[in-house]
Design a protein around this motif. Structure first.
Motif, PDB file in Angstrom:
ATOM      1  N   THR A  36       0.999  -1.072   0.117  1.00  0.00           N
ATOM      2  CA  THR A  36       0.097   0.034   0.151  1.00  0.00           C
ATOM      3  C   THR A  36       0.808   1.362   0.187  1.00  0.00           C
ATOM      4  N   GLN A  37       1.811   1.459   0.846  1.00  0.00           N
ATOM      5  CA  GLN A  37       2.701   2.472   0.941  1.00  0.00           C
ATOM      6  C   GLN A  37       3.469   2.616  -0.274  1.00  0.00           C
ATOM      7  N   ALA A  38       4.230   1.389  -0.792  1.00  0.00           N
ATOM      8  CA  ALA A  38       4.918   1.351  -2.192  1.00  0.00           C
ATOM      9  C   ALA A  38       4.494   1.953  -3.164  1.00  0.00           C
ATOM     10  N   CYS A  39       2.942   1.683  -3.226  1.00  0.00           N
ATOM     11  CA  CYS A  39       1.900   2.019  -4.477  1.00  0.00           C
ATOM     12  C   CYS A  39       1.326   3.320  -4.349  1.00  0.00           C
ATOM     13  N   ASN A  40       1.597   4.054  -2.959  1.00  0.00           N
ATOM     14  CA  ASN A  40       0.852   5.343  -2.782  1.00  0.00           C
ATOM     15  C   ASN A  40      -0.422   5.322  -3.068  1.00  0.00           C
ATOM     16  N   ARG A  41      -1.029   3.853  -2.895  1.00  0.00           N
ATOM     17  CA  ARG A  41      -2.533   3.925  -2.970  1.00  0.00           C
ATOM     18  C   ARG A  41      -3.179   3.024  -1.762  1.00  0.00           C
ATOM     19  N   THR A  42      -4.506   3.515  -1.536  1.00  0.00           N
ATOM     20  CA  THR A  42      -5.159   2.715  -0.444  1.00  0.00           C
ATOM     21  C   THR A  42      -6.468   1.913  -1.180  1.00  0.00           C
ATOM     22  N   ASP A  43      -6.397   2.211  -2.488  1.00  0.00           N
ATOM     23  CA  ASP A  43      -7.768   1.488  -3.233  1.00  0.00           C
ATOM     24  C   ASP A  43      -7.101   0.270  -3.841  1.00  0.00           C
ATOM     25  N   LEU A  44      -6.406  -0.499  -3.278  1.00  0.00           N
ATOM     26  CA  LEU A  44      -5.708  -1.692  -4.188  1.00  0.00           C
ATOM     27  C   LEU A  44      -6.431  -3.029  -4.046  1.00  0.00           C
ATOM     28  N   GLY A  46      -8.734  -5.791  -4.933  1.00  0.00           N
ATOM     29  CA  GLY A  46      -9.161  -6.308  -6.176  1.00  0.00           C
ATOM     30  C   GLY A  46      -8.014  -6.114  -7.349  1.00  0.00           C
ATOM     31  N   ASN A  47      -6.825  -5.409  -6.766  1.00  0.00           N
ATOM     32  CA  ASN A  47      -5.862  -5.362  -8.004  1.00  0.00           C
ATOM     33  C   ASN A  47      -5.067  -6.427  -7.990  1.00  0.00           C
ATOM     34  N   ALA A  48      -5.089  -7.222  -9.071  1.00  0.00           N
ATOM     35  CA  ALA A  48      -4.131  -8.451  -8.991  1.00  0.00           C
ATOM     36  C   ALA A  48      -2.640  -8.301  -8.934  1.00  0.00           C
ATOM     37  N   MET A  49      -2.134  -6.932  -9.459  1.00  0.00           N
ATOM     38  CA  MET A  49      -0.824  -6.930  -9.416  1.00  0.00           C
ATOM     39  C   MET A  49      -0.385  -6.707  -7.907  1.00  0.00           C
ATOM     40  N   ALA A  50      -0.936  -5.796  -7.008  1.00  0.00           N
ATOM     41  CA  ALA A  50      -1.162  -5.563  -5.745  1.00  0.00           C
ATOM     42  C   ALA A  50      -1.152  -6.945  -4.833  1.00  0.00           C
ATOM     43  N   LYS A  51      -1.884  -7.699  -5.319  1.00  0.00           N
ATOM     44  CA  LYS A  51      -2.098  -9.064  -4.439  1.00  0.00           C
ATOM     45  C   LYS A  51      -1.149  -9.794  -4.661  1.00  0.00           C
ATOM     46  N   SER A  52      -0.512  -9.897  -6.040  1.00  0.00           N
ATOM     47  CA  SER A  52       0.604 -10.932  -6.081  1.00  0.00           C
ATOM     48  C   SER A  52       1.990 -10.271  -5.539  1.00  0.00           C
ATOM     49  N   ALA A  53       1.983  -9.003  -5.618  1.00  0.00           N
ATOM     50  CA  ALA A  53       3.226  -8.386  -4.757  1.00  0.00           C
ATOM     51  C   ALA A  53       3.121  -8.623  -3.207  1.00  0.00           C
ATOM     52  N   ALA A  54       1.847  -8.599  -2.732  1.00  0.00           N
ATOM     53  CA  ALA A  54       1.539  -9.037  -1.219  1.00  0.00           C
ATOM     54  C   ALA A  54       1.969 -10.437  -0.967  1.00  0.00           C
ATOM     55  N   LEU A  55       1.561 -11.199  -1.895  1.00  0.00           N
ATOM     56  CA  LEU A  55       2.080 -12.696  -1.850  1.00  0.00           C
ATOM     57  C   LEU A  55       3.523 -12.932  -1.861  1.00  0.00           C
ATOM     58  N   LEU A  56       4.059 -12.185  -2.892  1.00  0.00           N
ATOM     59  CA  LEU A  56       5.552 -12.227  -2.930  1.00  0.00           C
ATOM     60  C   LEU A  56       6.260 -11.903  -1.744  1.00  0.00           C
ATOM     61  N   VAL A  57       5.908 -10.710  -1.089  1.00  0.00           N
ATOM     62  CA  VAL A  57       6.283 -10.166   0.007  1.00  0.00           C
ATOM     63  C   VAL A  57       6.252 -11.288   1.348  1.00  0.00           C
ATOM     64  N   VAL A  58       4.986 -11.645   1.338  1.00  0.00           N
ATOM     65  CA  VAL A  58       4.843 -12.872   2.453  1.00  0.00           C
ATOM     66  C   VAL A  58       5.785 -13.814   2.258  1.00  0.00           C
ATOM     67  N   ALA A  59       5.961 -14.552   1.262  1.00  0.00           N
ATOM     68  CA  ALA A  59       6.902 -15.582   0.812  1.00  0.00           C
ATOM     69  C   ALA A  59       8.125 -15.211   1.361  1.00  0.00           C
ATOM     70  N   THR A  81       8.595  -5.030 -10.456  1.00  0.00           N
ATOM     71  CA  THR A  81       7.602  -4.421 -11.428  1.00  0.00           C
ATOM     72  C   THR A  81       6.346  -4.405 -11.275  1.00  0.00           C
ATOM     73  N   LEU A  82       5.581  -5.451 -10.392  1.00  0.00           N
ATOM     74  CA  LEU A  82       4.188  -5.505  -9.815  1.00  0.00           C
ATOM     75  C   LEU A  82       3.900  -4.246  -9.103  1.00  0.00           C
ATOM     76  N   ILE A  83       4.910  -3.647  -8.519  1.00  0.00           N
ATOM     77  CA  ILE A  83       4.779  -2.295  -7.320  1.00  0.00           C
ATOM     78  C   ILE A  83       4.716  -1.185  -8.197  1.00  0.00           C
ATOM     79  N   ASN A  84       5.407  -1.206  -9.398  1.00  0.00           N
ATOM     80  CA  ASN A  84       5.489  -0.327 -10.199  1.00  0.00           C
ATOM     81  C   ASN A  84       4.196   0.140 -11.214  1.00  0.00           C
ATOM     82  N   MET A  85       3.642  -1.072 -11.598  1.00  0.00           N
ATOM     83  CA  MET A  85       2.532  -1.233 -12.261  1.00  0.00           C
ATOM     84  C   MET A  85       1.296  -0.850 -11.706  1.00  0.00           C
TER      85      MET A  85
END
Length: 94
Positions: A36-44, A46-59, A81-85
């Motif tokens: 959320t902080q890296a993307c500078n957004r709070t409306d993420l 349902g965002n597949a890229m943000a979800k994938s990024a969060a899964l990578l961070v957890v892993a 790449t996911l964060i930037n997108m």
């Protein structure tokens, strides 16, 4: 609201049972805050890229939960790449 559920995080890290639930929930919270902080957004939600990024961070957090690392640390380009997108560039949201 978290970007991923505890169950999704456990599946990503291949954790069975509930013996690590408290740790995994902390990682879900941290991953959501990071993305959320890296993307500078709070409306993420349902965002597949943000979800994938969060899964990578957890892993990554789960795999590297020990205090020391035997090998060199490296930047995760897929996460970058996911964060930037998913990032909000001064009001422009993809």
């Amino acid at each position: 609201m978290p970007l991923i559920t505890l169950e999704e995080a456990k599946q990503q890290c291949r954790v069975d049972g509930d013996h690590e639930d408290a740790l995994m929930q902390t990682m879900v919270t941290a991953a959501t805050a990071y993305v959320t902080q890296a993307c500078n957004r709070t409306d993420l939600e349902g965002n597949a890229m943000a979800k994938s990024a969060a899964l990578l961070v957890v892993a990554d957090l789960y795999a590297n939960r020990e205090a020391q690392n035997d090998g060199p640390l490296s930047q995760n380009r897929t996460l970058d790449t996911l964060i930037n997108m998913a990032r909000d560039y001064k009001g422009y949201v993809q």
